[in-house]
Structures are given as C-alpha cells and as structure tokens.
Motif scaffolding. Structure first.
Motif, PDB file in Angstrom:
ATOM      1  N   PRO A  22       0.804  -1.233   0.000  1.00 21.58           N
ATOM      2  CA  PRO A  22       0.000   0.000   0.000  1.00 21.58           C
ATOM      3  C   PRO A  22       0.830   1.273   0.000  1.00 21.58           C
ATOM      4  CG  PRO A  22      -0.848  -1.587   1.592  1.00 21.58           C
ATOM      5  CD  PRO A  22       0.460  -2.128   1.115  1.00 21.58           C
ATOM      6  N   ASP A  23       2.083   1.182   0.472  1.00 21.20           N
ATOM      7  CA  ASP A  23       2.933   2.377   0.554  1.00 21.20           C
ATOM      8  C   ASP A  23       3.957   2.443  -0.580  1.00 21.20           C
ATOM      9  OD1 ASP A  23       4.423   0.226   1.353  1.00 21.20           O
ATOM     10  OD2 ASP A  23       5.248   1.162   3.159  1.00 21.20           O
ATOM     11  N   LEU A  24       3.680   1.766  -1.687  1.00 18.02           N
ATOM     12  CA  LEU A  24       4.597   1.824  -2.824  1.00 18.02           C
ATOM     13  C   LEU A  24       4.802   3.274  -3.241  1.00 18.02           C
ATOM     14  CD1 LEU A  24       6.166   0.054  -4.926  1.00 18.02           C
ATOM     15  CD2 LEU A  24       4.139   0.260  -6.385  1.00 18.02           C
ATOM     16  N   SER A  25       6.040   3.718  -3.299  1.00 15.94           N
ATOM     17  CA  SER A  25       6.332   5.131  -3.533  1.00 15.94           C
ATOM     18  C   SER A  25       5.968   5.556  -4.951  1.00 15.94           C
ATOM     19  CB  SER A  25       7.820   5.413  -3.286  1.00 15.94           C
ATOM     20  OG  SER A  25       8.610   4.804  -4.302  1.00 15.94           O
ATOM     21  N   GLU A  26       5.731   6.853  -5.102  1.00 13.84           N
ATOM     22  CA  GLU A  26       5.430   7.380  -6.435  1.00 13.84           C
ATOM     23  C   GLU A  26       6.624   7.207  -7.370  1.00 13.84           C
ATOM     24  OE1 GLU A  26       3.795  11.239  -6.673  1.00 13.84           O
ATOM     25  OE2 GLU A  26       2.196  10.874  -5.205  1.00 13.84           O
ATOM     26  N   THR A  27       7.820   7.302  -6.812  1.00 18.27           N
ATOM     27  CA  THR A  27       9.021   7.100  -7.638  1.00 18.27           C
ATOM     28  C   THR A  27       9.042   5.691  -8.213  1.00 18.27           C
ATOM     29  OG1 THR A  27      10.276   8.694  -6.316  1.00 18.27           O
ATOM     30  CG2 THR A  27      11.539   7.129  -7.641  1.00 18.27           C
ATOM     31  N   ALA A  28       8.751   4.710  -7.369  1.00 25.31           N
ATOM     32  CA  ALA A  28       8.711   3.314  -7.831  1.00 25.31           C
ATOM     33  C   ALA A  28       7.583   3.117  -8.843  1.00 25.31           C
ATOM     34  CB  ALA A  28       8.543   2.380  -6.638  1.00 25.31           C
ATOM     35  N   GLN A  29       6.429   3.737  -8.597  1.00 26.72           N
ATOM     36  CA  GLN A  29       5.313   3.618  -9.524  1.00 26.72           C
ATOM     37  C   GLN A  29       5.674   4.165 -10.899  1.00 26.72           C
ATOM     38  OE1 GLN A  29       1.404   4.847  -8.034  1.00 26.72           O
ATOM     39  NE2 GLN A  29       2.098   4.518  -5.931  1.00 26.72           N
ATOM     40  N   HIS A  30       6.327   5.307 -10.932  1.00 21.54           N
ATOM     41  CA  HIS A  30       6.713   5.907 -12.218  1.00 21.54           C
ATOM     42  C   HIS A  30       7.696   5.002 -12.960  1.00 21.54           C
ATOM     43  CE1 HIS A  30       4.473   9.524 -11.738  1.00 21.54           C
ATOM     44  NE2 HIS A  30       5.165   9.967 -10.699  1.00 21.54           N
ATOM     45  N   ALA A  31       8.634   4.410 -12.232  1.00 18.31           N
ATOM     46  CA  ALA A  31       9.626   3.542 -12.871  1.00 18.31           C
ATOM     47  C   ALA A  31       8.961   2.291 -13.451  1.00 18.31           C
ATOM     48  CB  ALA A  31      10.702   3.158 -11.851  1.00 18.31           C
ATOM     49  N   ILE A  32       8.036   1.704 -12.702  1.00 17.50           N
ATOM     50  CA  ILE A  32       7.333   0.510 -13.180  1.00 17.50           C
ATOM     51  C   ILE A  32       6.451   0.855 -14.375  1.00 17.50           C
ATOM     52  CG2 ILE A  32       5.606  -1.218 -12.547  1.00 17.50           C
ATOM     53  CD1 ILE A  32       6.724  -0.879  -9.620  1.00 17.50           C
ATOM     54  N   ALA A  33       5.739   1.986 -14.264  1.00 17.05           N
ATOM     55  CA  ALA A  33       4.861   2.401 -15.362  1.00 17.05           C
ATOM     56  C   ALA A  33       5.663   2.615 -16.652  1.00 17.05           C
ATOM     57  CB  ALA A  33       4.111   3.672 -14.984  1.00 17.05           C
ATOM     58  N   ALA A  34       6.870   3.161 -16.530  1.00 16.79           N
ATOM     59  CA  ALA A  34       7.698   3.401 -17.715  1.00 16.79           C
ATOM     60  C   ALA A  34       8.065   2.084 -18.397  1.00 16.79           C
ATOM     61  CB  ALA A  34       8.965   4.159 -17.319  1.00 16.79           C
ATOM     62  N   ARG A  35       8.337   1.055 -17.608  1.00 19.95           N
ATOM     63  CA  ARG A  35       8.671  -0.247 -18.195  1.00 19.95           C
ATOM     64  C   ARG A  35       7.440  -0.888 -18.839  1.00 19.95           C
ATOM     65  NH1 ARG A  35      12.734  -4.132 -15.382  1.00 19.95           N
ATOM     66  NH2 ARG A  35      12.713  -4.778 -17.580  1.00 19.95           N
ATOM     67  N   VAL A  36       6.287  -0.755 -18.202  1.00 15.55           N
ATOM     68  CA  VAL A  36       5.052  -1.284 -18.785  1.00 15.55           C
ATOM     69  C   VAL A  36       4.760  -0.607 -20.112  1.00 15.55           C
ATOM     70  CG1 VAL A  36       2.545  -1.381 -18.507  1.00 15.55           C
ATOM     71  CG2 VAL A  36       4.031  -1.981 -16.583  1.00 15.55           C
ATOM     72  N   GLN A  37       4.926   0.718 -20.152  1.00 13.22           N
ATOM     73  CA  GLN A  37       4.555   1.484 -21.329  1.00 13.22           C
ATOM     74  C   GLN A  37       5.516   1.299 -22.500  1.00 13.22           C
ATOM     75  OE1 GLN A  37       4.204   5.183 -19.205  1.00 13.22           O
ATOM     76  NE2 GLN A  37       1.964   5.030 -19.080  1.00 13.22           N
ATOM     77  N   CYS A  38       6.603   0.553 -22.291  1.00 14.53           N
ATOM     78  CA  CYS A  38       7.451   0.158 -23.423  1.00 14.53           C
ATOM     79  C   CYS A  38       6.720  -0.805 -24.344  1.00 14.53           C
ATOM     80  CB  CYS A  38       8.734  -0.503 -22.914  1.00 14.53           C
ATOM     81  SG  CYS A  38       9.883   0.607 -22.096  1.00 14.53           S
ATOM     82  N   TYR A  39       5.658  -1.450 -23.831  1.00 14.56           N
ATOM     83  CA  TYR A  39       4.947  -2.475 -24.587  1.00 14.56           C
ATOM     84  C   TYR A  39       3.495  -2.111 -24.898  1.00 14.56           C
ATOM     85  CZ  TYR A  39       8.978  -5.223 -23.127  1.00 14.56           C
ATOM     86  OH  TYR A  39      10.252  -5.666 -22.909  1.00 14.56           O
ATOM     87  N   THR A  40       2.975  -1.044 -24.319  1.00  7.54           N
ATOM     88  CA  THR A  40       1.585  -0.660 -24.554  1.00  7.54           C
ATOM     89  C   THR A  40       1.512   0.452 -25.581  1.00  7.54           C
ATOM     90  OG1 THR A  40       1.589   1.030 -22.805  1.00  7.54           O
ATOM     91  CG2 THR A  40       1.000  -1.223 -22.156  1.00  7.54           C
ATOM     92  N   ASN A  41       0.299   0.771 -25.995  1.00  6.27           N
ATOM     93  CA  ASN A  41       0.104   1.953 -26.824  1.00  6.27           C
ATOM     94  C   ASN A  41       0.325   3.212 -25.997  1.00  6.27           C
ATOM     95  OD1 ASN A  41      -0.583   0.744 -29.354  1.00  6.27           O
ATOM     96  ND2 ASN A  41      -2.566   0.158 -28.463  1.00  6.27           N
TER      97      ASN A  41
END
Length: 359
Positions: free
Chosen positions: A196-215
């Motif tokens: 529940p306390d996943l940091s915004e910095t970690a979220q942004h980093a994960i989202a960037a890796r996900v978005q390498c494969y999405t539209n």
C-alpha cells in the motif's frame, strides 16, 4: 536472469510465441472475426499463467457497476468444471459444475441478481446471458485476454508486481501465455499485489517499463490487496455452513490453499500474528478430498483456526467434504482490491456510462 533450463527451452518458446503471433495477426487484420455485442464487454485478463488477482478485480468491477446503476453479468470459462458448453449458474450448481471462481461470484452476487455464466466459447456464453437476461447492461469477462473471438469494449490487463510481464518469457521457458507485445491490446494496465505504501518514484519507474509495450497514453494503475475480517464456517453434515464475521486471537493456525499464489495470504496472516504450523498447499483449482481434510485434522489442535481462501471454500462444500470438516474451525479471509492514489477514480472514468432510467 533466465535459468539454464529457460535458455534451453527458448526455441520452443519462440515457436509457441510465433504461432500465437500469427493467430493474433489474423484477428488484427480482420481475417478472423471478433464478435461484438449490444452491451459493453469489460475484460479482466493477463499475459501470465497463474494468479495475478483477476478474481478480486472482477469483484471490484461488479460492485462498482452495481453502485453506478448498471445491471452487470459475469462470464467466465469455468476452468476445472466437470461440465461442457455454455451454462448459467443456479442454486443447484456447485464448484464442480461451473468452476470455483464462477461459483464464488454466484455466492457473492446472486442476491443482487447478477447472472453468472460459463462457456469455453465466450460468444455462446454472452448470447446465453443476453437471451436469458435481456436486462443486462454490461458483461464482465473473467480471463478472456487471449480469447480473441470476442472483442472487449475495455481490455484490462493485470500484471503482478512481483512477476511483471516485462521480465518474463513465453511458455515453456517462462510463464507468459503470449509475447509481451500482447500488452498492445490493453486499454489500461493494473499492477497488482503492491504494498500500500509503494512510492510514487517506484510507480513511475514501473509504469515506464510497462509502457514500453503498450500503446501511448494507456494508463498504468496500481492496486493492493485489502483483507477483510475472517468469516467463520461451521459446517455440519447435511447442513449448509453459516458464515459470520469473527475476531480471532493470534496464535497457532493451519492454512489450506489450492490457488496459484497463496503467499500473500500467508504473509498477511503472519503479519496479523498467526503462526502457521502447517500449510497444506495444493495446485490451483485442486479438487479437495475427504482424505485431504483428514490429513489436515492430524495436525490440528483444539483452539487452532484453519484458514482458507474464499475460492478454496467453494470447493469444500460438497456433502462428503462438509462431513469431513465437522468439528474443525474453518475460516475464510475475504480479499478485496484497494487502488493506490487516484487509481480507482481513473478506472471509473474508463467504465461505460450508467444506464439512463426508463422514462
């Protein structure tokens, strides 16, 4: 890093991925037809084999759609059932006839008149739902991401934080059902089982890796598990179990599971102070037997609770299994979804508009 075995299996993974890519290409160019329906289809799926949290996310969607005034229905394949073909769940069914997850949905939502159907061919299941329940305004598809014969209005892709699709390989070298490029079909990606306390910095980093494969501009949301108080099951031979909220004193306990990822539940119980003296851990969708319950009884001592999941509880309800449980204090821990930050609001904005009341 992939293991030596994974490297050896890579040629088979490339072959499997190539076959699936060709199939997806035929759908993408329209040579194979994807059926649409008069009501929106909201699909909750994944790229990976195993538990990514589809069931609690389906529950969240149905509860939200009900809150908005929709008349939703749920359509699943009904994995592990002993029947074939399209089937509407009824009070005469069981986990054996419709599958454990659909039977769980039926138990949760029957009082709110949410129809539940199972079908290997989802188009036949959707047709059955609309024929029998013309009042339906939206259908939630459970695990149809690779079922291209129907076209979802909203494709929700789940990926588990501990096992993200972007770090995995296609079967058999890895656990992906298709290549990572399948994420291109997603309208939204939800990273599940986050702290529940996943940091915004970690979220942004994960989202960037996900978005390498999405539209481009596909939102990436994050969700955590929220555990409700235990529900006590008091089965008696020949009688339905009674469920109620209880408060338990931490101490020694047993755990019985037949799901893909039991780790988060065990971690939660241990965090609450329970010492799991024995964990009877079976494969996903495992059909429990009276012998399994008897073996667990051998490790039980009076005063120890026996925990299981809501999904597993659906497979413990046959008369012979209820008889085997007499005198054993079984408890389920309901699992629900809690979105991080503004994730719930972002997902609500993607849902179809509430139906207009009849004049």
């Amino acid at each position: 890093m992939p293991s030596v075995l994974a490297f050896l299996l890579l040629p088979f993974s490339w072959l499997y991925a190539g076959v699936l890519a060709a199939r997806n290409w035929l759908y993408d160019i329209g040579w194979k037809r994807a059926e649409t329906f008069a009501v929106p289809l909201l699909n909750v799926g994944n790229l990976r084999v195993g538990g990514t949290g589809k069931t609690p996310h389906v529950i969240w969607l149905v509860e939200e759609l009900l809150r908005q005034g929709h008349r939703p229905a749920i359509l699943s394949r009904g994995y592990g059932r002993q029947t074939k073909g399209p089937r509407l769940a009824s009070a005469q069914d069981s986990a054996a006839t419709v599958g454990d997850e659909p039977w769980q949905y039926f138990g949760l939502f029957a009082s709110q008149r949410v129809p539940v159907s199972v079908a290997e061919e989802r188009s036949l299941g959707a047709q059955l739902l609309l024929q029998q329940h013309p009042e339906i305004t939206v259908i939630v598809l459970d695990d149809a991401y690779q079922h291209r014969a129907v076209r979802p209005t909203l494709n929700i892709l789940l990926t588990e934080l501990a096992r993200p699709f972007y770090d995995d390989l296609v079967l058999p070298a890895g656990r992906l059902r298709e290549s990572r490029s399948g994420a291109k079909r997603a309208d939204v990606v939800i990273v599940t089982k986050c702290p529940p306390d996943l940091s915004e910095t970690a979220q942004h980093a994960i989202a960037a890796r996900v978005q390498c494969y999405t539209n481009p501009d596909v939102p990436v949301l994050f969700s955590a598990y929220a555990y409700a108080p235990p529900h006590a099951l008091h089965p008696e031979a020949g009688a339905e179990p009674v469920a109620q909220n209880v408060v338990l004193t931490p101490g020694s306990a047993l755990l019985l599971t037949g799901i893909a990822q039991p780790g988060p539940l065990r971690n939660e119980l241990e965090k609450q102070g329970f010492d799991i003296r024995r964990h009877a851990d079976f494969p996903d969708h495992y059909a429990f037997t009276p012998a399994d319950v008897a073996a667990l009884r051998m490790h039980w001592q009076p005063g120890w609770p026996i925990f299981t999941t809501e999904k597993d509880a659906t497979r413990l309800q046959s008369p012979e299994l209820r008889a085997a449980q007499v005198g054993l204090p079984f408890y389920t821990i309901p699992v629900r979804v809690a979105f991080l930050g503004s994730g719930s609001a972002a997902l609500r904005r993607l849902l179809p508009g509430a139906p207009v009341p009849n004049a």
